[in-house]
Design a protein around this motif. Structure first.
Motif, PDB file in Angstrom:
ATOM      1  N   ARG A  62       0.836  -1.214   0.000  1.00 26.09           N
ATOM      2  CA  ARG A  62       0.000   0.000   0.000  1.00 26.09           C
ATOM      3  C   ARG A  62       0.870   1.263   0.000  1.00 26.09           C
ATOM      4  O   ARG A  62       0.567   2.238  -0.682  1.00 26.09           O
ATOM      5  CB  ARG A  62      -0.916  -0.034   1.213  1.00 26.09           C
ATOM      6  N   GLU A  63       1.944   1.246   0.782  1.00 24.96           N
ATOM      7  CA  GLU A  63       2.847   2.393   0.814  1.00 24.96           C
ATOM      8  C   GLU A  63       3.575   2.565  -0.522  1.00 24.96           C
ATOM      9  O   GLU A  63       3.757   3.690  -0.994  1.00 24.96           O
ATOM     10  CB  GLU A  63       3.857   2.240   1.954  1.00 24.96           C
ATOM     11  N   ASP A  94       2.386   1.723  -3.417  1.00 27.77           N
ATOM     12  CA  ASP A  94       1.378   2.282  -4.313  1.00 27.77           C
ATOM     13  C   ASP A  94       1.210   3.783  -4.091  1.00 27.77           C
ATOM     14  O   ASP A  94       1.020   4.547  -5.031  1.00 27.77           O
ATOM     15  CB  ASP A  94       0.041   1.559  -4.122  1.00 27.77           C
TER      16      ASP A  94
END
Length: 68
Positions: free
Chosen positions: A47-48, A50
């Motif tokens: 997620r980071e 992204d």
């Protein structure tokens, strides 16, 4: 009476780690893998990563008239 010697315990399993370079983002990603090779965790997280790929747009200037 002396007790029988205990059998030696196997050493604890060491995590399998891998470094991956995200050249386009100028990041090094640390990946922890299962014995079968599947990724269990990474730093930074997917997620980071992204968020690095798709940064938020900057806020408009405060003096910009958006009422039109």
């Amino acid at each position: 009476m002396p007790s029988a010697p205990r059998p030696a315990l196997p050493p604890p399993a060491a995590p399998s780690t891998q470094l991956r370079i995200e050249a386009s983002l100028q990041l090094v990603v640390l990946e922890f893998r299962e014995p079968d090779g599947e990724m269990r965790q990474s730093i930074p997280t997917p997620r980071e990563i992204d968020a690095y790929r798709n940064p938020p747009l900057p806020a408009p200037p405060a003096d910009l008239d958006l009422s039109r």
